[in-house]
Design an enzyme around this catalytic site. Structure first.
Site, mmCIF file in Angstrom:
data_model
loop_
_atom_site.group_PDB
_atom_site.id
_atom_site.type_symbol
_atom_site.label_atom_id
_atom_site.label_comp_id
_atom_site.label_asym_id
_atom_site.label_seq_id
_atom_site.Cartn_x
_atom_site.Cartn_y
_atom_site.Cartn_z
ATOM 1 N N HIS A 137 -23.745 -2.945 2.117
ATOM 2 C CA HIS A 137 -22.745 -4.016 1.924
ATOM 3 C C HIS A 137 -22.993 -5.232 2.817
ATOM 4 C CE1 HIS A 137 -20.445 -1.334 -0.553
ATOM 5 N NE2 HIS A 137 -20.223 -0.478 0.425
ATOM 6 N N HIS A 176 -20.337 2.914 -4.201
ATOM 7 C CA HIS A 176 -19.912 1.523 -4.048
ATOM 8 C C HIS A 176 -21.048 0.580 -4.413
ATOM 9 C CE1 HIS A 176 -17.338 3.837 -1.199
ATOM 10 N NE2 HIS A 176 -16.390 3.025 -1.669
ATOM 11 N N ASP A 267 -21.151 9.553 -1.739
ATOM 12 C CA ASP A 267 -19.748 9.412 -2.122
ATOM 13 C C ASP A 267 -19.638 9.375 -3.647
ATOM 14 O OD1 ASP A 267 -21.074 7.006 -2.225
ATOM 15 O OD2 ASP A 267 -19.734 5.967 -0.827
#
Ligand code: FKS
Ligand code: ZN
Length: 679
Positions: A137, A176, A267
């Site tokens: 990120h 993500h 995740d």
């Protein structure tokens, strides 16, 4: 030839944690590393890897992606008190700083670069780095989502600069979106960035329009950014696999990377509180193994997220097993992607088809009339129950709630079911020449003399009309003992030379008689197949070069009658991802039999890719029957797990692609994993 799997783990990266109450960041804890490493030890995987050391990255390296101002700002956190750390952290989105953050971020990046060095310098073939903080990120001048420096993005620029690597594939299977990585490379055609992520029509963090499927890169980088936004939670093995087979793998093969970096967040696995997805740990072994034939095996797996410690650690172990070349457990359960996943995949393919030949041909060209919509998915109005794909969705939601009730209990019993033991020997040979270079690495199996009567009994009631052929009897005398060894789990795979291709069908029949409940027979070349084999639902037969006039009457005997017969390498790979593997995954064979004719217009290297990829299906159990003896060397090397070089150049012939499009259309009622569009 590079061999071995590198592993990086270092306790220092556990020396930072959240110092105040900040719920959005509370899941990123040091135990993520220790639990993963302990599990690797528990399964005896650590000692099978080559330990690689960690170092701090230099400022110059960090600047391959980040600005000097940002680096200085991060550096200043090392001497901050809690209040200052808080204030500093709140400048960014969902990230916390600790006095050791800067040091750990340099180690995390340094570890990643050490792995890249080891792989690029062929000290190891592949490897995994257990690191934190994660990276995907973080952006030029911004920390974000637990990430400080973008490990994988910097590693890509580092490889370009240090080794002149021209094409790098980044696979981001974290749940993500790695927007930091996307922004870094959006104009760079030398980096193919693939990310799937929980999106829910922008309702999920980081809530960016930039994460949608229509963001494909800019300028010269157009077409080199692939986003797979999942619009529902509960995506599982079939959905992930469909994204790989229908989007990533065809594009990756066309791109032909020299290095692969994985932003490996777990995740996206079952039980994770952030992802709420359903993929089980062994799915990651599949994803890993599917990537391994690319880039000459140069695969660096770098940890990103993963917050359910049990799921995280089991998934890490599965990934490492695949890197080590262990057989991957079969994916059990119904292999049906859900409607929402199919819709996403269709959208991604549609926006990318103008950039990639392998995505050019759509099923929809054959389904213009409006009735097909209902037909294909079995949707009957007012009765959504009859729809497999939406059932799949329902089932997943039930699964999530069941699984969360007692996750450890679920995982214990799941892992007991899926963990497989590798046979003591890897590759067997029967009666191949003595001059082979890899002979000493193979198990030699004795051939048997076998009579016509014996065959008749062994294949109980099968069609024996061909058995007058003396050559066939000789071949079966080699094949049957090898099948015995494979089904008894004494050896994983094997090669036999057989002058006649009809032996494949007998091999398949024999396997079911000695206990294989399902078999995949993939025939490359002309051969007659007895009707009893064609009709047997236990044996899925796919035949390339099937006779043109054969009318297919069964869902289990599928001739692929191509129009053009030379240079089939591209066509074969196209068929493999879009057709053969989906059917085969759904069939769930215990044994794969690949029969290769001579002079079939397919290069040896392509066959090496084929044999590698087919091993994902059946815990690596594959029997290759080759008509030509000069292929044996390549086949053995592939079966032993050696790295494969690129299939080049390859072209996809429209005529041949359309044959498959038509077949897919005919068969997707029966074989649900074929569905990749909702037209
Ligand atoms: C809590 C909201 C948390 C931040 C999520 C950050 C995810 C980080 C990650 C990484 F790989 F970078 F670690 N929002 N309900 O998993 O992508
Ligand atoms: Zn994540």
């Amino acid at each position: 030839m590079a061999s071995g799997t590198g592993l990086i783990n270092n306790e220092q990266m556990m020396s930072y944690n959240l110092l105040w109450d900040y719920p959005v960041c509370s899941i990123e804890i040091p135990e993520r590393l220790s639990t993963s490493y302990e599990k690797l030890k528990y399964y005896g995987l650590v000692e099978r890897c080559i330990p690689l050391s960690v170092r701090e990255a230099t400022e110059e390296e960090i600047m391959l992606v980040h600005s000097l101002d940002y680096i200085e700002a991060v550096k200043s956190t090392a001497s901050m008190n809690i209040e200052e750390l808080k204030t500093f952290s709140y400048n960014y989105n969902d990230v916390y700083f600790h006095p050791n953050s800067y040091l750990c971020a340099k180690m995390s990046l340094g570890a990643t670069l050490q792995l890249v060095d080891a792989v690029m310098l062929s000290r190891v073939r592949n490897g995994m780095a257990l690191v934190r903080p994660p990276g995907h990120h973080s952006q030029k001048s911004e920390a974000c989502g637990f990430c400080v420096f973008n490990n994988v993005a910097i590693a890509a620029n580092y490889a370009k600069k240090t080794y002149g690597t021209k094409r790098i594939l980044i696979v981001d299977w974290d749940v993500h979106h790695g927007q930091g990585t996307q922004y870094t490379f959006e104009e760079d055609p030398s980096i193919l960035y693939f990310s799937w992520h929980r999106y829910e029509h922008q309702q999920f963090w980081p809530n960016l329009k930039d994460s949608d499927y229509d963001v494909v890169g800019k300028g010269r980088g157009t077409g080199f950014n692939i986003n797979i936004p999942w619009n529902k939670v509960g995506m599982g093995n079939a959905d992930y696999l469909a994204a790989f087979l229908y989007v990533l793998l065809p594009m990756a093969y066309e791109f032909n990377p020299e290095l692969i970096l994985v932003s490996a967040g777990f995740d996206s696995a079952i039980g994770d509180p952030e992802g709420e997805m359903c993929a089980t740990p062994e799915c990651f072994a599949h994803l890993t193994q599917l990537l391994m034939p690319l880039a000459n095996g140069k695969l660096c797996v770098v940890l990103e997220g993963g917050y359910n410690l049990r799921s995280l650690s089991e998934s890490v172990c599965m990934t490492v097993r695949a890197l080590l070349g262990d057989p991957v457990p079969p994916l059990v359960g119904q292999m049906v992607p859900c409607i929402s996943a199919i819709e996403t995949i269709q959208n991604v393919r549609a926006v990318h088809q103008q950039y990639w030949n392998f995505l050019k041909y759509h099923d929809s060209v054959f389904s213009k009339d409006s009735n097909t919509k209902k037909l294909n998915l079995g949707i009957e109005e007012g009765n959504p129950e009859s729809n497999d794909a939406s059932n799949a969705e329902e089932k997943k939601l039930t699964m999530i709630s069941e699984v969360n009730q007692d996750f450890d209990e679920f995982m214990d019993s799941h892992m007991k079911k899926v963990l497989v033991l590798a046979p003591p020997a890897r590759t067997a040979l029967v009666g191949c020449g003595e001059k082979l270079t890899k002979l000493d690495q193979c198990l030699q199996v004795e051939e048997k003399k076998i009579t016509l009567e014996e065959v008749g009994i062994l294949i109980s009631g099968g069609d024996c009309a061909h058995l007058k052929d003396e050559n066939l009897l000789l071949s079966l005398g080699k094949i049957f003992p090898l099948i015995d060894k494979i089904t008894k789990r004494e050896v994983r795979n094997g090669v036999v030379v057989s002058p006649t291709l009809s032996s494949g069908a007998f091999a398949a029949r024999y396997s079911t008689t000695v206990g294989a409940s399902k078999v995949l027979l993939l025939l490359l070349g002309e051969a007659d197949i007895p009707t009893d084999v064609k009709d047997d639902e236990k044996i899925l037969v796919m035949q390339i070069y099937g006779k043109q006039d054969v009318k297919r009457q069964s869902n289990y005997y599928i001739p692929i009658c191509w129009k053009e017969h030379n240079e089939l390498d591209g066509d074969l790979l196209y068929a493999l991802f879009g057709f053969i593997l989906p059917l085969a995954y759904e069939h769930q064979p215990e044994l794969v039999i690949l029969t290769v004719g001579s002079n079939i217009g397919i290069q040896a290297v392509t066959l090496a890719h084929l044999t590698h990829l087919l091993q994902v299906l059946s815990e690596g159990r594959i029997l290759v029957i080759s008509q030509a003896s000069d292929l044996v060397e390549t086949l053995i090397s592939s079966l032993l797990g050696d790295p494969t070089s690129a299939v080049r150049p390859f072209v996809l012939k429209q005529e041949n692609a359309l044959v498959l499009v038509k077949l897919r259309q005919e068969l997707k009622q029966h074989w649900k994993l074929l569905q990749n569009s909702i037209n």
